[in-house]
Design a protein around this motif. Structure first.
Motif, PDB file in Angstrom:
ATOM      1  N   ASP A  40      37.900  85.030  55.833  1.00  0.00           N
ATOM      2  CA  ASP A  40      36.709  84.967  54.829  1.00  0.00           C
ATOM      3  C   ASP A  40      36.587  85.972  53.632  1.00  0.00           C
ATOM      4  O   ASP A  40      36.219  85.589  52.639  1.00  0.00           O
ATOM      5  CB  ASP A  40      35.609  85.238  55.829  1.00  0.00           C
ATOM      6  CG  ASP A  40      35.228  84.175  56.960  1.00  0.00           C
ATOM      7  OD1 ASP A  40      35.638  83.164  56.827  1.00  0.00           O
ATOM      8  OD2 ASP A  40      34.583  84.917  57.914  1.00  0.00           O
ATOM      9  N   ILE A  41      37.007  86.987  54.032  1.00  0.00           N
ATOM     10  CA  ILE A  41      37.092  88.283  52.918  1.00  0.00           C
ATOM     11  C   ILE A  41      38.166  87.827  51.824  1.00  0.00           C
ATOM     12  O   ILE A  41      37.920  87.617  50.643  1.00  0.00           O
ATOM     13  CB  ILE A  41      37.618  89.539  53.233  1.00  0.00           C
ATOM     14  CG1 ILE A  41      36.495  89.851  54.402  1.00  0.00           C
ATOM     15  CG2 ILE A  41      37.739  90.375  52.388  1.00  0.00           C
ATOM     16  CD1 ILE A  41      37.099  91.239  55.125  1.00  0.00           C
ATOM     17  N   CYS A  42      39.189  87.179  52.223  1.00  0.00           N
ATOM     18  CA  CYS A  42      40.181  86.624  51.089  1.00  0.00           C
ATOM     19  C   CYS A  42      39.456  85.421  50.370  1.00  0.00           C
ATOM     20  O   CYS A  42      39.751  85.317  48.942  1.00  0.00           O
ATOM     21  CB  CYS A  42      41.495  86.090  51.558  1.00  0.00           C
ATOM     22  SG  CYS A  42      42.393  87.311  52.370  1.00  0.00           S
ATOM     23  N   GLU A  43      38.925  84.644  51.108  1.00  0.00           N
ATOM     24  CA  GLU A  43      38.314  83.337  49.910  1.00  0.00           C
ATOM     25  C   GLU A  43      37.120  83.924  49.256  1.00  0.00           C
ATOM     26  O   GLU A  43      37.086  83.407  47.974  1.00  0.00           O
ATOM     27  CB  GLU A  43      37.601  82.566  51.261  1.00  0.00           C
ATOM     28  CG  GLU A  43      37.117  81.316  50.839  1.00  0.00           C
ATOM     29  CD  GLU A  43      36.494  80.393  51.732  1.00  0.00           C
ATOM     30  OE1 GLU A  43      35.476  79.180  51.216  1.00  0.00           O
ATOM     31  OE2 GLU A  43      36.830  80.368  52.826  1.00  0.00           O
ATOM     32  N   GLY A 102      33.781  99.571  60.324  1.00  0.00           N
ATOM     33  CA  GLY A 102      34.718  98.920  60.040  1.00  0.00           C
ATOM     34  C   GLY A 102      35.097  98.613  58.666  1.00  0.00           C
ATOM     35  O   GLY A 102      34.426  99.412  57.823  1.00  0.00           O
ATOM     36  N   GLY A 103      36.273  98.323  58.286  1.00  0.00           N
ATOM     37  CA  GLY A 103      36.602  98.432  56.831  1.00  0.00           C
ATOM     38  C   GLY A 103      37.645  97.108  56.388  1.00  0.00           C
ATOM     39  O   GLY A 103      38.031  96.565  57.527  1.00  0.00           O
ATOM     40  N   ALA A 104      38.250  97.218  55.384  1.00  0.00           N
ATOM     41  CA  ALA A 104      39.234  96.335  55.137  1.00  0.00           C
ATOM     42  C   ALA A 104      40.032  96.830  54.020  1.00  0.00           C
ATOM     43  O   ALA A 104      39.638  97.492  53.096  1.00  0.00           O
ATOM     44  CB  ALA A 104      38.806  94.910  54.893  1.00  0.00           C
ATOM     45  N   LEU A 105      41.380  96.392  54.060  1.00  0.00           N
ATOM     46  CA  LEU A 105      42.540  96.614  52.924  1.00  0.00           C
ATOM     47  C   LEU A 105      42.799  95.217  52.103  1.00  0.00           C
ATOM     48  O   LEU A 105      43.160  94.399  53.194  1.00  0.00           O
ATOM     49  CB  LEU A 105      43.622  97.429  53.523  1.00  0.00           C
ATOM     50  CG  LEU A 105      44.523  97.812  52.348  1.00  0.00           C
ATOM     51  CD1 LEU A 105      45.406  99.067  52.806  1.00  0.00           C
ATOM     52  CD2 LEU A 105      45.645  96.607  52.289  1.00  0.00           C
ATOM     53  N   VAL A 106      42.864  95.149  51.068  1.00  0.00           N
ATOM     54  CA  VAL A 106      42.977  93.699  50.387  1.00  0.00           C
ATOM     55  C   VAL A 106      44.123  94.092  49.513  1.00  0.00           C
ATOM     56  O   VAL A 106      44.250  95.220  48.791  1.00  0.00           O
ATOM     57  CB  VAL A 106      41.932  93.249  49.593  1.00  0.00           C
ATOM     58  CG1 VAL A 106      40.977  92.578  50.707  1.00  0.00           C
ATOM     59  CG2 VAL A 106      41.130  94.068  48.872  1.00  0.00           C
TER      60      VAL A 106
END
Length: 379
Positions: free
Chosen positions: A46-49, A201-205
């Protein structure tokens, strides 16, 4: 005495819908309560999209993402990392985790983000001394795009890799492109007060597939490919759980609406408080930039009003309304007293004059009027 006539208005509380429950119920029904699972994979997709990034690794926090991102860029003991002073401490703490030193850069007065002129001064000085920073940490403060065109041009000129801290900026863009996708590595936070939350939470792209694979490896205790537990590198317990990722999947369905509402809240405050003496709004969107307006922020001009931000904060608190000072610059923090600093006047002035107003997307007009009336009663 604090007013008890109304429920408390929080600065930026979580705002959940029914979407999140669908993913949580499915995970529980399928017994996917272990750290990995379909929600985690789906949340990363979802985050990539949404962002256009090729790879995403969901982690326990934005801080963990910065930590691993800096490690990907090769930051280690004795290195130096360029970083804005006007940001939350989570931006710079991972520099210390890795045994490196932050070099702080002042803000510019428009977007409140890193000043390109001060950055050039720092880079030229370091170059003359034969020192080359290992990385540049860019921050989009309060969801406001930094002056990316100028800053990225400097990073390219001096050949410095970029970690883009978009912890507060999911849903914001620059030249029509989502923030978090301009650096070699991008970082988001899903803390409870952000526009999109997974509780924590978090994310690395990144667009580098090898880096994404390495991040997953480090984030799951760096377990080697063996039938037993074998470890050749230091790893971390940094992966987001499948349950929390389910909350994130539901939140992603609402993200565009949440950004729209935050921008509407900012516009409402700006219109209703435009005649309050000495009160102005900031920061300002750069050319081509679109902020998510995560928090609405104000400045008080001491030449036009005797009310200080702390007096206003306490006044709002007495009306059961939470507000918060702007970030205290990191070069003023006891933790970083020995860190180099270029400039400091702009971010120090902003800290002394500024306040964040309640900006939660569940606020109704009556809530906004409560805040506005309380401000108008004192300023």
């Amino acid at each position: 005495m604090r007013s008890q006539d109304y429920d408390r208005l929080y600065l930026s509380p979580p705002h959940l819908g029914r979407h999140e429950l669908n993913y949580l119920h499915k995970a529980i029904e399928d017994n996917w309560v272990a750290p990995a699972g379909p929600n985690l994979d789906g949340f990363e997709r979802d985050i990539c999209e949404f962002t256009g990034a090729e790879h995403c690794v969901a982690l326990t926090s934005g801080t963990a993402a910065i930590h691993l991102g800096l490690r990907l860029l090769g930051v280690g003991p004795g290195d130096e990392v360029l970083c804005p002073s006007f940001t939350f401490v989570a931006t710079a703490n991972p520099v210390l985790y890795l045994g490196a030193t932050p070099i702080f850069i002042d803000s510019e007065a428009d977007t409140w983000n890193m000043c390109p002129q001060r950055l050039r001064e720092a880079l030229e000085q370091l170059c003359q001394q034969g020192r080359r920073p290992k990385a540049l940490l860019l921050v989009h403060l309060y969801g406001m795009p930094a002056k990316l065109r100028e800053l990225l041009a400097l990073a390219a000129e001096f050949e410095i890799p970029v970690l883009e801290d978009a912890a507060e900026a999911l849903g914001a863009s620059y030249d029509g492109r989502p923030l978090g996708t301009f650096g070699d590595v991008g970082v988001f936070s899903f803390n409870g007060n952000k526009i999109l939350t997974t509780s924590g939470g978090g994310a690395l792209v990144t667009n580098n597939s090898a880096w994404a694979q390495k991040t997953r490896f480090w984030a799951t205790q760096a377990k080697d490919a063996a039938p037993y537990y074998q470890h050749s590198e230091v790893g971390y317990n940094y992966r987001l759980s499948n349950l929390l990722a389910g909350i994130g999947r539901g939140q992603m369905e609402l993200l565009e609406d949440r950004v729209k509402k935050r921008r509407e809240i900012y516009a409402w405050y700006r219109e209703q408080l435009k005649f309050v003496p000495g009160l102005t709004f900031g920061p300002t969107e750069p050319t081509g930039g679109r902020s998510n307006r995560w928090l609405t922020t104000i400045l008080l001009n001491p030449a036009e009003t005797e009310v200080t931000p702390e007096q206003l904060r306490l006044h709002l608190e007495n009306h059961n309304i939470e507000s918060r000072p702007l970030w205290k610059p990191l070069h003023l923090q006891p933790l970083f007293t020995t860190a180099p600093m270029h400039g400091g006047e702009v971010c120090t002035n902003l800290f002394q004059r500024g306040l964040c107003l309640p900006s939660g997307t569940a606020m109704e007009e009556a809530d906004l009027r409560r805040v506005a009336h309380a401000i108008q009663a004192i300023v």
